[in-house]
Scaffold this active site. Structure first.
Site, short mmCIF file in Angstrom:
data_model
loop_
_atom_site.label_atom_id
_atom_site.label_comp_id
_atom_site.label_asym_id
_atom_site.label_seq_id
_atom_site.Cartn_x
_atom_site.Cartn_y
_atom_site.Cartn_z
N ARG A 1 0.85 -1.20 0.00
CA ARG A 1 0.00 0.00 0.00
C ARG A 1 0.88 1.24 0.00
O ARG A 1 0.60 2.24 -0.64
CB ARG A 1 -0.96 0.01 1.21
N LYS B 1 -8.27 7.36 -18.75
CA LYS B 1 -8.61 7.88 -20.07
C LYS B 1 -7.39 7.83 -21.01
O LYS B 1 -6.95 6.75 -21.34
CB LYS B 1 -9.20 9.29 -19.91
N ASP C 1 -7.58 19.63 -13.32
CA ASP C 1 -7.92 18.30 -13.84
C ASP C 1 -7.53 18.31 -15.32
O ASP C 1 -8.17 18.96 -16.14
CB ASP C 1 -9.42 18.05 -13.65
N TYR D 1 -16.58 17.73 -14.42
CA TYR D 1 -16.93 16.31 -14.45
C TYR D 1 -17.97 16.01 -13.36
O TYR D 1 -17.79 16.40 -12.20
CB TYR D 1 -15.66 15.49 -14.24
C1 LIG Z 1 -13.29 10.15 -15.80
C2 LIG Z 1 -12.96 11.49 -15.24
C3 LIG Z 1 -12.71 11.68 -13.87
C4 LIG Z 1 -12.84 10.55 -12.86
O1 LIG Z 1 -11.89 9.57 -13.07
P1 LIG Z 1 -12.14 8.00 -12.71
O2 LIG Z 1 -10.87 7.37 -13.14
O3 LIG Z 1 -13.35 7.59 -13.50
O4 LIG Z 1 -12.39 7.94 -11.25
C5 LIG Z 1 -12.37 12.95 -13.44
N1 LIG Z 1 -12.30 13.98 -14.30
C6 LIG Z 1 -12.53 13.84 -15.62
C7 LIG Z 1 -12.43 15.03 -16.51
C8 LIG Z 1 -12.87 12.59 -16.13
O5 LIG Z 1 -13.12 12.47 -17.44
#
Ligand SMILES: *Cc1c(COP(=O)(O)O)cnc(C)c1O
Length: 381
Positions: free
Chosen positions: A46, A195, A170, A98
């Site tokens: 961890r 992503k 983000d 998001y």
């Molecule tokens: C998918 C996404 C998230 C969240 O990420 P997860 O890996 O699904 O927890 C946060 N911000 C944006 C812009 C996203 O597309």
């Protein structure tokens, strides 16, 4: 080192035991010590795992940062950032963000006494009015989902610095290939690694990258203390995915440009949202802070009928109807009924998120086939 070289080499060393060029999947929970405290920096997975270490170092290099910190999802990474704060602290967030982030802020952390203000940030000077002596962070997402709005990261960072407020970005939609927020003055960059970084729709993961040692120490403490860490198999898959990040992003951007132009000229399409268009309201800022414009595109249909949007999506053969984005395969989604269904219709429509809006994550297939897929589906309405 330039970006493509870093994607392949940064943080990655041949395995000291065998010379294996690929970082091994250290599938272990614990590490043997010679005598108590006599170990090689690894005690429990961890806290540290060598596969994760390699990935964290690679991610830090891609964002031109010092410290990479990985989590078991993008939301796990955002959760760790909010745990830096105390009841009574205020966070100013973009209003166009998001849905999962909005849910975490309002449904979880407001209960713990952290206050969030959601404000439009297309014009960063409007943020200043919302700053109080309790403001601790500004949360930025750019480009935004699904309206593809662009926020001027350098301008927000300047505002943060002047007021001793952290600025977090983000950077999921852009990926480190298109945009590096730390270079523009941000303090924290966050990714849903799920992503573009993973890039193959086979992993859920999140990451933070920071430069400041003290901030890194606090976030690493939370990473270990709260425990939302990814496993070594997932870290390996992301290391592998990142080796082609630059190639994929080049093709995503090329295909994005082709598809955006195709949609703009299509007689059944109304608006097309893509930051590469010169008439995008913040194109000048996109041009300044991004290397290219990526493959995320939203568009609406003439007549604005939800049934037409559904029909188009049902008739795609290549664009798969699915949540998520950033993989090699093209995806489509209907924000009004999927990701943004919880936002009241009037609120949605104020920002242009109408019932016929379709969001595309343009993959790295041949653009000609993608155009044909769009042509066929649009011919059905
Ligand atoms: C998918 C996404 C998230 C969240 O990420 P997860 O890996 O699904 O927890 C946060 N911000 C944006 C812009 C996203 O597309």
């Amino acid at each position: 080192m330039k970006f493509g070289t870093k994607a392949i080499h940064a943080g990655i060393e041949p395995d000291p035991a065998t010379g294996a060029i690929m970082t091994p999947i250290y599938q272990t929970s614990t590490y043997v010590q010679k005598s108590p405290g006599d170990h090689k920096g690894y005690e429990y997975s961890r806290t540290h795992n060598p596969t994760r270490t390699a990935l964290q170092n690679n991610l830090a290099a891609l964002e031109n940062g010092k410290h990479g910190i990985c989590f078991s999802s993008g939301l796990g990474a955002i959760d760790a950032v909010i745990k830096l704060f105390n009841p009574g602290d205020e966070i100013i967030s973009t209003n166009d963000l998001y849905g999962g982030t909005y849910r975490l802020f309002t449904k979880v952390y407001e209960r713990y006494g952290i206050k969030f203000k959601f404000v439009p940030m297309s014009d960063p000077s409007s943020i200043a009015d919302h700053i109080t002596d309790k403001t601790r962070m500004i949360w930025v997402e750019t480009p935004t989902n699904p309206m593809m709005n662009i926020i001027d990261i350098a301008a927000v960072a300047k505002l943060g610095k002047g007021n001793k407020i952290l600025v977090a970005v983000d950077n999921t939609f852009a990926s480190p290939y298109l945009q590096n927020p730390l270079d523009l003055g941000a303090d924290i960059v966050m990714h849903s690694v799920t992503k573009y970084l993973g890039g193959h729709s086979d992993v859920v993961m999140g990451a933070l990258v920071v430069n400041d040692d003290e901030l890194a120490e606090k976030l690493v403490f939370i990473q270990n203390a709260s425990g939302a860490t990814p496993g070594p198999q997932d870290c390996f898959l992301v290391i592998r995915g990142i080796k082609t990040l630059h190639l994929r992003m080049e093709r995503h951007s090329q295909n994005g440009k082709t598809i955006a132009a195709y949609l703009k000229n299509h007689p059944k399409v109304d608006k097309v949202y893509w930051p590469g268009f010169e008439d995008h309201p913040n194109h000048a800022i996109a041009k300044k802070q991004m290397r290219d414009y990526g493959g995320m595109i939203s568009f609406t249909l003439l007549g604005n009928q939800e049934k037409d949007a559904k029909k188009v999506m049902e008739n795609f053969h290549l664009f798969a109807l699915a949540e998520s984005l950033g993989g090699v395969e093209s995806l489509c989604g209907h924000p009004a009924s999927m990701t943004h269904a919880s936002i009241p219709k009037e609120e949605r429509e104020k920002v242009g998120l109408v019932d016929s809006l379709i969001r595309l994550s343009v993959g790295v297939e041949d653009a000609e086939d993608l155009k044909n897929d769009l042509a066929n589906a649009l011919a059905k309405i």
